[in-house]
Write a protein that holds these residues in place. Sequence first.
Motif, PDB file in Angstrom:
ATOM      1  N   ILE A 251       0.663  -1.048  -0.187  1.00  0.00           N
ATOM      2  CA  ILE A 251      -0.015  -0.059  -0.076  1.00  0.00           C
ATOM      3  C   ILE A 251       0.895   1.272   0.113  1.00  0.00           C
ATOM      4  N   ASN A 252       0.770   1.968  -1.093  1.00  0.00           N
ATOM      5  CA  ASN A 252       1.517   3.202  -1.001  1.00  0.00           C
ATOM      6  C   ASN A 252       1.173   4.351  -0.244  1.00  0.00           C
ATOM      7  N   LEU A 253       2.031   5.029   0.654  1.00  0.00           N
ATOM      8  CA  LEU A 253       1.484   6.323   1.537  1.00  0.00           C
ATOM      9  C   LEU A 253       1.919   7.508   0.886  1.00  0.00           C
ATOM     10  N   GLN A 254       2.362   7.555  -0.475  1.00  0.00           N
ATOM     11  CA  GLN A 254       2.620   8.762  -1.262  1.00  0.00           C
ATOM     12  C   GLN A 254       1.687   9.350  -1.599  1.00  0.00           C
ATOM     13  N   ASN A 255       1.495  10.650  -1.302  1.00  0.00           N
ATOM     14  CA  ASN A 255       0.312  11.691  -1.647  1.00  0.00           C
ATOM     15  C   ASN A 255      -0.998  11.029  -1.641  1.00  0.00           C
ATOM     16  N   GLU A 282      -3.493  14.211   9.885  1.00  0.00           N
ATOM     17  CA  GLU A 282      -2.679  14.546   8.710  1.00  0.00           C
ATOM     18  C   GLU A 282      -1.507  13.520   8.691  1.00  0.00           C
ATOM     19  N   ILE A 283      -0.932  13.212   7.346  1.00  0.00           N
ATOM     20  CA  ILE A 283       0.129  12.119   7.449  1.00  0.00           C
ATOM     21  C   ILE A 283       1.444  12.874   6.891  1.00  0.00           C
ATOM     22  N   SER A 284       2.448  12.933   7.730  1.00  0.00           N
ATOM     23  CA  SER A 284       3.669  13.508   7.357  1.00  0.00           C
ATOM     24  C   SER A 284       4.499  12.947   6.374  1.00  0.00           C
ATOM     25  N   TYR A 285       4.313  11.583   6.042  1.00  0.00           N
ATOM     26  CA  TYR A 285       5.207  10.559   5.183  1.00  0.00           C
ATOM     27  C   TYR A 285       4.978  11.634   3.733  1.00  0.00           C
ATOM     28  N   SER A 286       6.303  11.421   3.137  1.00  0.00           N
ATOM     29  CA  SER A 286       6.330  11.959   1.635  1.00  0.00           C
ATOM     30  C   SER A 286       6.372  10.790   0.713  1.00  0.00           C
ATOM     31  N   ARG A 287       6.847   9.700   1.222  1.00  0.00           N
ATOM     32  CA  ARG A 287       7.041   8.592   0.504  1.00  0.00           C
ATOM     33  C   ARG A 287       7.027   7.250   1.676  1.00  0.00           C
ATOM     34  N   GLY A 288       6.951   5.872   1.011  1.00  0.00           N
ATOM     35  CA  GLY A 288       6.711   5.149   1.861  1.00  0.00           C
ATOM     36  C   GLY A 288       5.793   3.846   1.077  1.00  0.00           C
ATOM     37  N   LYS A 289       5.873   2.548   1.884  1.00  0.00           N
ATOM     38  CA  LYS A 289       5.024   1.626   1.681  1.00  0.00           C
ATOM     39  C   LYS A 289       4.660   0.621   2.819  1.00  0.00           C
ATOM     40  N   VAL A 302       2.679   1.814  12.136  1.00  0.00           N
ATOM     41  CA  VAL A 302       3.610   2.415  11.195  1.00  0.00           C
ATOM     42  C   VAL A 302       3.140   3.752  10.916  1.00  0.00           C
ATOM     43  N   LEU A 303       1.807   3.759  10.818  1.00  0.00           N
ATOM     44  CA  LEU A 303       1.390   4.942  10.517  1.00  0.00           C
ATOM     45  C   LEU A 303       1.390   5.997  11.600  1.00  0.00           C
ATOM     46  N   GLN A 304       1.099   5.643  12.751  1.00  0.00           N
ATOM     47  CA  GLN A 304       1.219   6.382  13.945  1.00  0.00           C
ATOM     48  C   GLN A 304       2.573   7.244  14.026  1.00  0.00           C
ATOM     49  N   MET A 305       3.514   6.605  13.457  1.00  0.00           N
ATOM     50  CA  MET A 305       4.966   7.497  13.517  1.00  0.00           C
ATOM     51  C   MET A 305       4.813   8.560  12.779  1.00  0.00           C
ATOM     52  N   ALA A 306       3.991   8.787  12.038  1.00  0.00           N
ATOM     53  CA  ALA A 306       3.836   9.820  10.957  1.00  0.00           C
ATOM     54  C   ALA A 306       2.493  10.597  11.320  1.00  0.00           C
ATOM     55  N   SER A 307       1.737  10.204  12.109  1.00  0.00           N
ATOM     56  CA  SER A 307       0.603  11.023  12.159  1.00  0.00           C
ATOM     57  C   SER A 307       0.129  10.814  13.546  1.00  0.00           C
ATOM     58  N   ASP A 308      -0.708  11.892  13.987  1.00  0.00           N
ATOM     59  CA  ASP A 308      -1.100  12.025  15.444  1.00  0.00           C
ATOM     60  C   ASP A 308      -2.582  11.592  15.680  1.00  0.00           C
TER      61      ASP A 308
END
Length: 323
Positions: A251-255, A282-289, A302-308
């Motif tokens: 699953i892509n996290l980008q955009n 909001e998600i602060s990841y600019s890239r990732g899977k 994993v998503l919690q590391m880039a989102s509150d």
Amino acid sequence: MDTLQLIKYFNCKTTEKEEQEIFDWLADDADGSHQELYHTTRMAWAGLVIHSPKVSAAVSPVEQKIETGSGIWRKIFRAMAGVAAAVLLVAGTAFYMKDHALDGASEKVLMASVPVGQTFELILEDGTSMFMNSGTKVEYPALFSKDSRKVKVLQGEVLFDVTKDEKRPFIVETFASDIKVLGTKFNVTVEPEDEYCSTALLRGCVRVDSKYQKTSVTLEPNMIASFCHGQMSVDSFSDQSAFTNWTKGLINLQNVSFEDLMKKYEKAFNVNIVIDRKDVPEISYSRGKIRVADGVEHALNVLQMASDFFYTRDFETNTIYIR
């Protein structure tokens, strides 16, 4: 599965009970061997009955090419040739049966429905690949007609890799557009509930005909045509993997917005997700899977590391609440 029952099915001669037996057999296919036998038998049958100018009960064109020692396939193809010859005899002429069988089979509409949490690749009779994402529904004929190849994506996401056939254009119908190609690779997403539909071209060339504005646009590789509430837009993209990673279980996290990502999670992991808070994270990841095989808990962690946000899970209702 009896090969002759598959041949009866391809000839549109099976009963409802026999058809259901075939559907159940295809669904119970842990190692892909059932799909492989189905596709091999269909291609051989099509070559014998549809494409061959003559079919002999004694020796078929396919049987002549079988090497010594492949006894089981010799018996299968001999049986297939016998059935084909019998059908041709009843019809009267090979030419009549060729058209009659093709027209009859092309009118038989099949439905491919992928359960939530799964993906599935279906090879059509012309060799075209349809890789279908979770929750996808597609209608397609048992055999394509002499003039065109048409399938209809009702909902979900499909990666098409189309076999080139200049005499028969390949047409993908959606609620918003018709996509016309000869041989190419493209990704189609259809979300009727959100009035959204898109076509992303990875290779070749396609023409997208809008059903709203009665206009058309020709796409080149790395271009995407999107429809949202009846309005069409055309954009370019640089990363093709954003449209193919899902076929690899990623699953892509980008955009991707948080809401759209939760929709992807719901389909990929077969869960219900409720965003139970006033503001959307909001998600602060600019890239990732994220790998689907690692499970929904890992994906959320994993998503919690880039989102509150934090979440709770109700296993009885299979629902995840985003707090």
